[in-house]
Design an enzyme around this catalytic site. Structure first.
Site, PDB file in Angstrom:
ATOM      1  CD1 TRP B  45      -2.469   1.437   2.595  1.00 39.28           C
ATOM      2  CD2 TRP B  45      -2.666   1.835   0.410  1.00 39.28           C
ATOM      3  NE1 TRP B  45      -3.417   2.427   2.411  1.00 39.28           N
ATOM      4  CE2 TRP B  45      -3.549   2.700   1.077  1.00 39.28           C
ATOM      5  CE3 TRP B  45      -2.593   1.918  -0.991  1.00 39.28           C
ATOM      6  CZ2 TRP B  45      -4.372   3.629   0.436  1.00 39.28           C
ATOM      7  CZ3 TRP B  45      -3.416   2.844  -1.648  1.00 39.28           C
ATOM      8  CH2 TRP B  45      -4.293   3.686  -0.933  1.00 39.28           C
ATOM      9  CE  LYS B 239     -10.405  -2.816   6.681  1.00 37.35           C
ATOM     10  NZ  LYS B 239      -9.754  -2.009   5.677  1.00 37.35           N
TER      11      LYS B 239
END
Lengths: 391, 391
Positions: B45, B239
């Site tokens: 990322w 999440k």
């Protein structure tokens, strides 16, 4: 502030659906104060609704055990009438084969003479939405004064004077109040008692909403009520348009990021559209089962998504009509007609620019834009929302 | 009321990443007023973030072209240093093979002497969260006074005095303000320029948020800013716990209704937990990319979901440690440690009953409950919410 919570209480033993002993014991409960329920409709979802309801009318003393279910009469390949088979086998062999509805469900074809509604004081409407106007016309003047209704029907009617929700149609035509029940409800999964949830939307009468919650709730089907009938109903209607967009993304193999982004933009447009049409619509409704959960279910499975995926895979060269005929065995896609209806509303109000995803879905459906436009056009989000301006 | 909309304007021609001519033209833009960006981290990322940023620093005159990227030095099987290979090929051959980062990305291993930060006034933190405390300690006193930071790191530190968000850790340790960027961002999909979105969360400085939006936005990567740093950051963290729950449902083959219901209950607990910890958290944040969209992506794909599915398929008989080792080639699952941290917070505050899904996920992870408990226990929702009481 910490919200006031309470542990969820057990709802008693699981309903004894289809067991003779339970049914006859419960018949003793009959009195004039009990509510009599009729389900108007007997397709896949209608049959599952009847099963849920029938398990509760047996269990709860405030409801009369028998649940009458209106069946559009058909002659089966065996030569038998569908209603006769349902009543002798307790099974809707055509639309929900393999599932016992409960012995207290009685199939009845008599809509014309209102045999199905004459004693009922709770009416559950669950038919394809295009039949509702005709059904209401037949029922006018033939129902009891204290009747309450609930609609499980997804879709809306677009008329010259604007969109008309099905619950409003029922209220206006029959002069009765009408709640709605929507949610992440794939009928066949609920039929086999897999866990799911639903949302009841009500207008003012909270007591009535609580009665509907009671009538539908089972240990595997959790129902919550919110005071936002239009918000709940529009969720159930508009999610099919977003499902087409999600299907296009699947057909173009654009990956999970893109699909999640398109679903989110779709949810935003659902919320904005509902709030523009009805200022009473609440943001919180979109966090309920009828909102985000139903959107997820519909964009993961569902026939709108599936046919849209095939449409995009074919580069839009085969029409929706053609793909529907091939893939759906006579069923029609709700999303395509809803997308057209939404487009008409947007166009009428000059809102097309504000709803790039909704507008683009319709333009793809009619072949004016290629499926790949779903991403290019949905990106044109309102500039203000780049910092804090989102609706 | 109709929201004020404006059509989204084009952001100019696509950035000419990696083209020598563009890079040298843009070098002329250098002045003391330009912001210099350093990316602290160079995993999957981090490398994609460097690519996004580098395309914008070339294009926008307010940023210095060069983007410095801190790389934890490794010796590759070829015997070469990772930084040398990145600088000669413009590619992070280890963590993002096949993708050109842009010639203006310079890999630098020098964290110790703060070579990477001495000129920077915009710091992008994107490392595994457990390294951040150590990195901050090394940077204390070695950064410029006017530095702004943003964290792309998911996770939190649980300490005796309560949970500490990574952005707070950075702010406190380095004495600088820190925004966050979260969203439905599968790195490899963004690397190949598939459309996706992200959310910047900021505390007070809207101007700073606008600068970060500019630095990350590309035609295929849409960034929105909201004034809710904790809400955005907690979405990115929590999440992963919901993804474990979704994975259990997948492993038990419970169907899309159940999965959607569990995701919705998870989203509700994310919102309730965040609001109990920080009263400033806004409901609308959960409709942004960092909320519902990231939740969807993570529960559809993602390694937390995948390993949890395998865990449930094995009836909980093989531990997460064992499955991780087998399935993830050395990567660790964020969700399992976050679930434990969340459980500690809930337990400390006496909130376990209020968050049946979060609590149950942890108890399944440690083998105290079977995977099937995810549905049985999550059903125990607060009773008040049956009618209008939802948070």
């Amino acid at each position: 502030m910490a919200p006031a919570f309470e542990a969820h209480q057990s709802q008693g033993p699981p309903p004894q659906v289809g067991e003779q002993v339970a049914a006859s014991q419960n018949n003793l409960h009959f009195s004039n104060h009990e509510s009599k329920v009729t389900v108007v409709g007997s397709g896949n979802w209608g049959s599952v609704a009847a099963k849920l309801i029938a398990s509760n009318t047996l269990r709860l003393t405030s409801f009369h055990d028998e649940v009458r279910m209106w069946v559009f009469e058909e002659i089966l390949p065996s030569g038998e009438k569908l209603t006769d088979v349902i009543n002798s086998t307790n099974e809707n062999v055509k639309y929900l084969p393999g599932i016992k509805l409960g012995k207290n469900v009685v199939a009845d074809p008599d809509l014309e003479n209102a045999g199905i509604t004459k004693d009922a004081n709770m009416l559950v409407f669950v038919t394809p939405h295009q039949f509702m106007e005709g059904i209401c016309k037949k029922l006018v003047g033939k129902i009891k004064g204290d009747v309450e209704a609930i609609s499980l029907i997804k879709g809306m009617e677009v008329k010259m004077e604007g969109p008309c929700m099905i619950s409003t149609l029922i209220s206006q035509q029959l002069g009765i109040s009408c709640c709605v029940l929507m949610g992440a409800n794939i009928a066949n999964e609920i039929a086999v008692e897999k866990f799911s949830e639903a949302t009841v939307g009500y207008r003012e009468n909270r007591e009535s909403a609580e009665k509907w919650v009671q009538l539908f709730s089972t240990p595997y089907f959790l129902v919550t009520a919110v005071q936002d009938v239009e918000g709940v109903e529009l969720c159930g209607t508009l999610k099919n348009v977003v499902a087409l967009a999600a299907g296009f993304v699947d057909g173009l193999e654009m990956g999970n990021n893109t699909k999640a982004a398109i679903m989110r933009i779709g949810l935003r447009e659902m919320k904005a559209f509902s709030k523009l049409l009805f200022s009473s619509v609440k943001d919180t409704t979109f966090f309920e089962s009828c909102g985000v959960a139903d959107l997820i279910t519909t964009c993961l499975g569902g026939r709108n998504r599936k046919v849209a995926e095939a449409f995009a895979k074919n580069g839009g060269k085969r029409s929706f009509d053609e793909l529907e005929a091939e893939m759906l065995q006579g069923q029609k896609l709700q999303g395509v007609s809803t997308a057209r209806e939404v487009y008409e509303v947007l166009s009428h109000h000059g809102w097309l620019e504000l709803f790039p995803l909704f507008a683009t879905v319709h333009e793809i459906c009619i072949g004016r834009l290629p499926p790949s436009a779903i991403v290019e056009h949905s990106e044109r989000k309102p500039r203000l929302s780049l910092v804090d301006g989102s609706i």
